[in-house]
Design a protein around this motif. Sequence first.
Motif, PDB file in Angstrom:
ATOM      1  N   PHE A 100     -17.632  35.380 -38.325  1.00 65.47           N
ATOM      2  CA  PHE A 100     -18.391  34.749 -37.256  1.00 65.47           C
ATOM      3  C   PHE A 100     -18.858  35.865 -36.333  1.00 65.47           C
ATOM      4  O   PHE A 100     -18.096  36.769 -35.991  1.00 65.47           O
ATOM      5  N   THR A 101     -20.125  35.801 -35.902  1.00 60.61           N
ATOM      6  CA  THR A 101     -20.660  36.890 -35.088  1.00 60.61           C
ATOM      7  C   THR A 101     -21.669  36.372 -34.066  1.00 60.61           C
ATOM      8  O   THR A 101     -22.278  35.308 -34.253  1.00 60.61           O
ATOM      9  N   THR A 102     -21.851  37.134 -33.014  1.00 62.73           N
ATOM     10  CA  THR A 102     -22.854  36.826 -32.000  1.00 62.73           C
ATOM     11  C   THR A 102     -24.175  37.499 -32.381  1.00 62.73           C
ATOM     12  O   THR A 102     -24.241  38.286 -33.325  1.00 62.73           O
ATOM     13  N   GLU A 109     -20.591  20.112 -36.688  1.00 60.94           N
ATOM     14  CA  GLU A 109     -20.262  19.631 -38.026  1.00 60.94           C
ATOM     15  C   GLU A 109     -20.883  20.494 -39.122  1.00 60.94           C
ATOM     16  O   GLU A 109     -20.271  20.705 -40.169  1.00 60.94           O
ATOM     17  N   VAL A 110     -22.083  20.982 -38.905  1.00 59.59           N
ATOM     18  CA  VAL A 110     -22.743  21.780 -39.935  1.00 59.59           C
ATOM     19  C   VAL A 110     -21.968  23.070 -40.192  1.00 59.59           C
ATOM     20  O   VAL A 110     -21.744  23.467 -41.340  1.00 59.59           O
ATOM     21  N   VAL A 111     -21.547  23.729 -39.123  1.00 56.93           N
ATOM     22  CA  VAL A 111     -20.747  24.941 -39.293  1.00 56.93           C
ATOM     23  C   VAL A 111     -19.462  24.609 -40.043  1.00 56.93           C
ATOM     24  O   VAL A 111     -19.061  25.311 -40.977  1.00 56.93           O
ATOM     25  N   ASP A 140     -18.586  42.306 -52.335  1.00 60.93           N
ATOM     26  CA  ASP A 140     -19.656  41.770 -53.172  1.00 60.93           C
ATOM     27  C   ASP A 140     -20.513  40.752 -52.449  1.00 60.93           C
ATOM     28  O   ASP A 140     -21.684  40.580 -52.765  1.00 60.93           O
ATOM     29  N   ARG A 141     -19.913  40.045 -51.493  1.00 64.51           N
ATOM     30  CA  ARG A 141     -20.619  39.025 -50.732  1.00 64.51           C
ATOM     31  C   ARG A 141     -20.278  39.187 -49.251  1.00 64.51           C
ATOM     32  O   ARG A 141     -19.143  39.494 -48.893  1.00 64.51           O
ATOM     33  N   LEU A 142     -21.264  38.978 -48.408  1.00 66.02           N
ATOM     34  CA  LEU A 142     -21.072  39.015 -46.956  1.00 66.02           C
ATOM     35  C   LEU A 142     -21.687  37.752 -46.365  1.00 66.02           C
ATOM     36  O   LEU A 142     -22.900  37.544 -46.461  1.00 66.02           O
ATOM     37  N   THR A 143     -20.846  36.902 -45.800  1.00 68.55           N
ATOM     38  CA  THR A 143     -21.312  35.686 -45.138  1.00 68.55           C
ATOM     39  C   THR A 143     -21.166  35.855 -43.636  1.00 68.55           C
ATOM     40  O   THR A 143     -20.078  36.138 -43.132  1.00 68.55           O
ATOM     41  N   LEU A 144     -22.272  35.692 -42.926  1.00 68.86           N
ATOM     42  CA  LEU A 144     -22.282  35.792 -41.470  1.00 68.86           C
ATOM     43  C   LEU A 144     -22.697  34.451 -40.875  1.00 68.86           C
ATOM     44  O   LEU A 144     -23.719  33.891 -41.284  1.00 68.86           O
ATOM     45  N   MET A 145     -21.916  33.968 -39.939  1.00 71.59           N
ATOM     46  CA  MET A 145     -22.298  32.788 -39.154  1.00 71.59           C
ATOM     47  C   MET A 145     -22.645  33.301 -37.764  1.00 71.59           C
ATOM     48  O   MET A 145     -21.765  33.659 -36.981  1.00 71.59           O
ATOM     49  N   VAL A 146     -23.950  33.368 -37.507  1.00 72.33           N
ATOM     50  CA  VAL A 146     -24.472  34.050 -36.329  1.00 72.33           C
ATOM     51  C   VAL A 146     -24.746  33.034 -35.220  1.00 72.33           C
ATOM     52  O   VAL A 146     -25.520  32.081 -35.404  1.00 72.33           O
ATOM     53  N   TYR A 147     -24.128  33.252 -34.054  1.00 70.23           N
ATOM     54  CA  TYR A 147     -24.236  32.304 -32.946  1.00 70.23           C
ATOM     55  C   TYR A 147     -25.196  32.805 -31.880  1.00 70.23           C
ATOM     56  O   TYR A 147     -25.298  34.023 -31.639  1.00 70.23           O
ATOM     57  N   ALA A 157     -26.267  27.941 -34.532  1.00 66.52           N
ATOM     58  CA  ALA A 157     -25.680  28.940 -35.428  1.00 66.52           C
ATOM     59  C   ALA A 157     -26.515  29.031 -36.703  1.00 66.52           C
ATOM     60  O   ALA A 157     -27.038  28.028 -37.189  1.00 66.52           O
ATOM     61  N   VAL A 158     -26.637  30.222 -37.240  1.00 66.47           N
ATOM     62  CA  VAL A 158     -27.371  30.449 -38.483  1.00 66.47           C
ATOM     63  C   VAL A 158     -26.396  31.019 -39.510  1.00 66.47           C
ATOM     64  O   VAL A 158     -25.736  32.030 -39.257  1.00 66.47           O
ATOM     65  N   VAL A 159     -26.306  30.348 -40.650  1.00 65.49           N
ATOM     66  CA  VAL A 159     -25.412  30.784 -41.722  1.00 65.49           C
ATOM     67  C   VAL A 159     -26.215  31.615 -42.713  1.00 65.49           C
ATOM     68  O   VAL A 159     -27.195  31.134 -43.291  1.00 65.49           O
ATOM     69  N   LEU A 160     -25.794  32.867 -42.889  1.00 64.64           N
ATOM     70  CA  LEU A 160     -26.486  33.806 -43.769  1.00 64.64           C
ATOM     71  C   LEU A 160     -25.514  34.289 -44.832  1.00 64.64           C
ATOM     72  O   LEU A 160     -24.461  34.846 -44.512  1.00 64.64           O
ATOM     73  N   ARG A 161     -25.872  34.086 -46.095  1.00 69.64           N
ATOM     74  CA  ARG A 161     -25.012  34.530 -47.193  1.00 69.64           C
ATOM     75  C   ARG A 161     -25.737  35.611 -47.992  1.00 69.64           C
ATOM     76  O   ARG A 161     -26.796  35.367 -48.570  1.00 69.64           O
TER      77      ARG A 161
END
Length: 211
Positions: free
Chosen positions: A9-11, A42-44, A147-154, A187-191
């Motif tokens: 999780f990140t700003t 809920e989406v997050v 191998d994978r980086l998932t960022l949930m950007v707030y 929030a934006v979810v980036l995979r």
Amino acid sequence: MGLIHIDLFTTLDGVAQAPGGPEEDTEGGFAFGGWQAPLIDEVVGEQVGAGMVDMDALLLGRKTYDIFAGYWPHHTEGPDGEIGRLFNRIPKYVASRHNPGLEWEHSTLLGNDLLASVRELRDRHANVHVIGSIDLAHTLLAERLFDRLTLMVYPIVLGQGKKVLPDGATPTNLILAEPAITSPKGAVVLRYARGEGVPSTGDMTAENPGV
């Protein structure tokens, strides 16, 4: 060979320190512990759950392990029940410079050669997830051992704290693995998948006829 996933999780300014609570990580005098709490929706929550579907092992830094070990064994019912049961069931591997007691069931302390130990986990498991554990994540990102980086950007800026990618980060190409997802609270979810090679450069000046 299995995959190493880093989930953070990140700003907007890249801060990933202590999203969950005030006392999670106060290193450096960090004053915004728990910054994620007002922005959960809920989406997050759904995306966090979706990212764990194939998880068969956890790889954690010591601080995150202690937080998880104090919470998840006692939350196997209710809204968090599915995640709690998963975390309690699968192997947990802990990176630490010390020799802590690991009382949470199915927990193992990694050896002194962290990078070799992580490579062994790749051979042993299909999907190993690093959740939080920002110091450990820095090491894996620097070594391109993921191998994978998932960022949930707030949609907030904190101006202080440990960042996902600090100054001096290893140049790395990333490939968007699936379309971005946006939650109602912004929030934006980036995979991303790790790409090959290092970033290339070009020339976008007026003299370049390709512009």
